[in-house]
Motif scaffolding. Sequence first.
Motif: not given
Length: 334
Positions: A275-287, A293-304
């Motif tokens: 989750d690039a937009d909400n990484p974990t902070g240094t104190d292990l809490l959600s940052d 952004n109202w226009v959200r692009l679909a995430q891409r998921v790897p498929v092998r």
Amino acid sequence: MKLASLVRLAITAVVVVLAILIGHALWKHYMYSPWTRDGRVRAEVVRIAPDVAGLVTLVNVRDNQTVKKGDLLFVIDRARYLNAVAQAEANLAAAEAAARAAGASINAASAGANQTKANYDMLAAQSDRRQKLINNVISVEDRANAQAAANAARAAWQQSQASTKQAGAGQQQALAAVTQAQVELAAAQLNLDRTEVRAPVDGYVTNLDIRVGDYASTGTPRLALIDSHSYWIYGYFEETKLPTLRVGDKVDIRLLAGGARLTGTVESIARGITDADNPTGTDLLSDVNPTFNWVRLAQRVPVRVKIDTDHMPQGTVLAAGMTATLIVHPSQVR
């Protein structure tokens, strides 16, 4: 004139309806059909590092060369390791000699113990007979001397038994030294064998970074070996297309390089991405990002995707990092 206007109106309406239908079909195909142009060829890469250190005396391969499992890649200077094997063999011979000497000591101690036991039995029986004599057949002094001789023989026998046990402990220690010497010889021989670095898999030598005269350090990779039997493709599918994907679906593979079209099978679907937009902070809490952004692009998921190598045309060139278009054909049975 009125009829012509109606015809033009009807034609316009038909064209508009067709355009809407075509646009809708294209939109569904682009947004929901299981295909992607973001496919990457991947392969297992073995980082070849020597298990022993030393000067490189031979490099037996070239960059991008094809090798088979077990082929010699390069050789580390063997002189030091030959000396180590010779030293370990000498130590083993010495330990075995010491073990044989310890065995002989046990035999000697056992023979001495048997002799002292026989002497004790004889003197003990003699003393017992003299103690039972009556009517002053022998003097009190002779009886006392016989008892003392029997007691001395008994002490000598007990001392021989202790010496036998001590010799047995010495033999156990000598046998342990033999085992240790055998392990050291095996380790020295293993190090000698590891001076010849061989290919662990069939593959292609890549990024060869070693020359004769280089000093190779233990555990430092000097070349990469791409496993020729491990190629697969990672397709990065938009999350809106995942509901139509299943493991086992057939896949058409079109390499950007062109050439023959390949086929494959969906092997697995990744179950998590960062989750690039909400990484974990240094104190292990959600940052949490305070903006959205109202226009959200679909995430891409790897498929092998597993490549069907059994039907791959001869001469097809696959290189890790190549791009491809993947078109999945969903199974009819769900």
